[in-house]
Design an enzyme around this catalytic site. Structure first.
Site, PDB file in Angstrom:
ATOM      1  N   SER A 158       0.791  -1.186   0.115  1.00 38.52           N
ATOM      2  CA  SER A 158       0.048  -0.071   0.014  1.00 38.52           C
ATOM      3  C   SER A 158       0.809   1.268  -0.074  1.00 38.52           C
ATOM      4  O   SER A 158       2.027   1.246  -0.389  1.00 38.52           O
ATOM      5  CB  SER A 158      -0.828   0.031   1.222  1.00 38.52           C
ATOM      6  OG  SER A 158      -1.969   1.121   1.086  1.00 38.52           O
ATOM      7  N   ASN A 159       0.244   2.353   0.515  1.00 42.59           N
ATOM      8  CA  ASN A 159       1.139   3.585   0.744  1.00 42.59           C
ATOM      9  C   ASN A 159       0.460   4.392   1.772  1.00 42.59           C
ATOM     10  O   ASN A 159      -0.239   3.941   2.524  1.00 42.59           O
ATOM     11  CB  ASN A 159       0.821   4.453  -0.670  1.00 42.59           C
ATOM     12  CG  ASN A 159      -0.439   4.498  -1.192  1.00 42.59           C
ATOM     13  OD1 ASN A 159      -1.144   5.365  -0.469  1.00 42.59           O
ATOM     14  ND2 ASN A 159      -0.969   4.037  -2.232  1.00 42.59           N
ATOM     15  N   ARG A 160       1.112   5.628   1.811  1.00 44.56           N
ATOM     16  CA  ARG A 160       0.881   6.455   2.932  1.00 44.56           C
ATOM     17  C   ARG A 160      -0.528   7.572   3.037  1.00 44.56           C
ATOM     18  O   ARG A 160      -0.601   7.846   3.883  1.00 44.56           O
ATOM     19  CB  ARG A 160       1.980   7.213   3.464  1.00 44.56           C
ATOM     20  CG  ARG A 160       3.314   6.633   3.869  1.00 44.56           C
ATOM     21  CD  ARG A 160       4.290   7.577   4.402  1.00 44.56           C
ATOM     22  NE  ARG A 160       4.726   8.692   3.292  1.00 44.56           N
ATOM     23  CZ  ARG A 160       4.595   9.755   3.569  1.00 44.56           C
ATOM     24  NH1 ARG A 160       3.933  10.300   4.445  1.00 44.56           N
ATOM     25  NH2 ARG A 160       4.914  10.715   2.305  1.00 44.56           N
TER      26      ARG A 160
END
Length: 404
Positions: free
Chosen positions: A213-215
């Site tokens: 995923s990502n932030r």
């Protein structure tokens, strides 16, 4: 709305004066700065010292009383004020305001104001219903003054009727709604438009417990949804996060993966007038999903993952456009504008909103952002660092011009 605003309370003589103490506290808790002016009659109900203590400013009562260093105190206070609240407002002060009288500090300052004025009346029911008071209210409204109706209920005289000071939370909601409607006038063309918005960072699972995923927190997409709904749009939010509270009045469809998000977008795209792809969509996904948790390798300290590109949601809509206005996001860490220009050409969007996610003070997982708006054959529009709700409003104002 209240944060850092300069709020001046003009307090006049009525039994409901004591209720304004708590109203000031509520406004301060929202981040507002408060100053107070009182009539001599108001001080018969609650003392000047009480309001000086809670406002942390001197309270002006007399027209020639010098409590500040300003040479013309009533003009200085009028210029300082962002929002004026007359509470409780007596029949006497409304009569003065309607007829332009200025015979004490409160009425003189009110006459010098250019800020929005909110009058919160409280009086006996027969006074409220009198033709003189109703005539003055009509004049005030024509002059642009906001006059809130009092509540019905038990009055100080011991019987019920219309004239009670409203609940403080109701007063705040009334003011917030009036200010919001005025501030959102540039978004009027979005009223009743169907707006589809994506938000959050998608997840691509490696196994039942791990994912790529990502932030992205989803705050930017949720800000768009909240502002658009406030402007009167019919909003559907496709969210890859459940960590944020759903905005009031917004339909939310929860998803996790790119595939789920693409399905939700395709299912709702044909009904939309506007699509805003604010989600941070994963670029890659595992070639193979493992049905069981991947164990640590016993023969090697390395795990090699084979990844493949995820479907490009924005590009997949290129041939499905009818009259929809499509907005994409370019979250970049380098060469921001050139990369955003490439996306604008390649993905068939009407607008790309570019933001730098390499910085820790804007972009992912924070409350502020700074963006550049790119449109075909139009000069770029830069929006400096602001709260994400402000950013959303400014971007929506640009979109609204297309529907005006």
């Amino acid at each position: 709305m209240w944060k850092d605003k300069h709020i001046t309370f003009f307090i006049t003589g009525g039994i409901a004066t004591y209720k304004v103490v708590e109203l000031i506290r509520l406004v301060q808790k929202q981040g507002a700065q408060v100053r107070v002016a009182m009539t001599n009659t108001a001080m018969k109900f609650v003392g000047k010292a009480t309001f000086q203590t809670i406002s942390q400013h001197p309270v002006q009562t007399g027209l020639f009383e010098q409590v500040t260093s300003a040479p013309v105190a009533h003009v200085e206070l009028a210029d300082w004020t962002d929002i004026a609240i007359v509470a409780p407002a007596t029949a006497n002060i409304m009569s003065k305001m309607a007829n332009g009288l200025a015979d004490d500090f409160v009425s003189t300052t009110l006459l010098a104001l250019t800020a929005p004025i909110f009058v919160i009346p409280a009086m006996n029911v027969h006074m409220w219903q009198s033709s003189a008071v109703q005539r003055n209210i009509k004049i005030l409204k024509v002059d642009g003054v906001n006059v809130m109706d009092p509540d019905e209920g038990l009055l100080a005289e011991g019987y019920s009727g219309k004239g009670r000071f409203p609940e403080n939370t109701t007063v705040m909601q009334y003011i917030e709604k009036k200010i919001t409607v005025k501030n959102y006038s540039n978004l009027a063309s979005l009223k009743n438009k169907k707006i589809l918005i994506t938000a959050g960072g998608t997840r691509e699972y490696l196994d039942p417990v791990r994912y790529i995923s990502n932030r992205s927190s989803g705050k930017m997409g949720y800000a768009f949804a909240e502002v658009a709904q406030t402007a009167g749009a019919e909003v559907t939010l496709i969210s890859a996060t459940k960590q944020l509270a759903a905005p009031n009045g917004v339909k939310v469809i929860y998803v996790e993966t790119v595939t789920e998000m693409m399905t939700a977008v395709h299912n709702n795209f044909d009904k939309a007038d506007i699509l805003i792809m604010a989600a941070a969509v994963s670029d890659y996904q595992p070639v193979q999903f493992e049905n069981h948790k991947i164990k640590k390798a016993t023969q090697s300290d390395k795990l090699i993952l084979e990844l493949q590109e995820t479907p490009d949601i924005l590009k997949s809509l290129k041939n499905l456009h009818t009259n929809q206005f499509v907005v994409g996001f370019a979250a970049e860490t380098e060469d921001l504008l050139n990369n955003a220009k490439g996306k604008l050409r390649a993905k068939g969007a009407d607008m790309i909103v570019a933001n730098d996610v390499s910085r820790h003070d804007i972009g992912f997982d924070v409350d502020e952002n700074a963006v550049t708006i790119l449109q075909p054959n139009e000069p770029n529009i830069q929006i400096s660092k602001e709260n994400k709700k402000v950013i959303a409003k400014k971007v929506l104002e640009v979109i609204a011009k297309r529907f005006a």
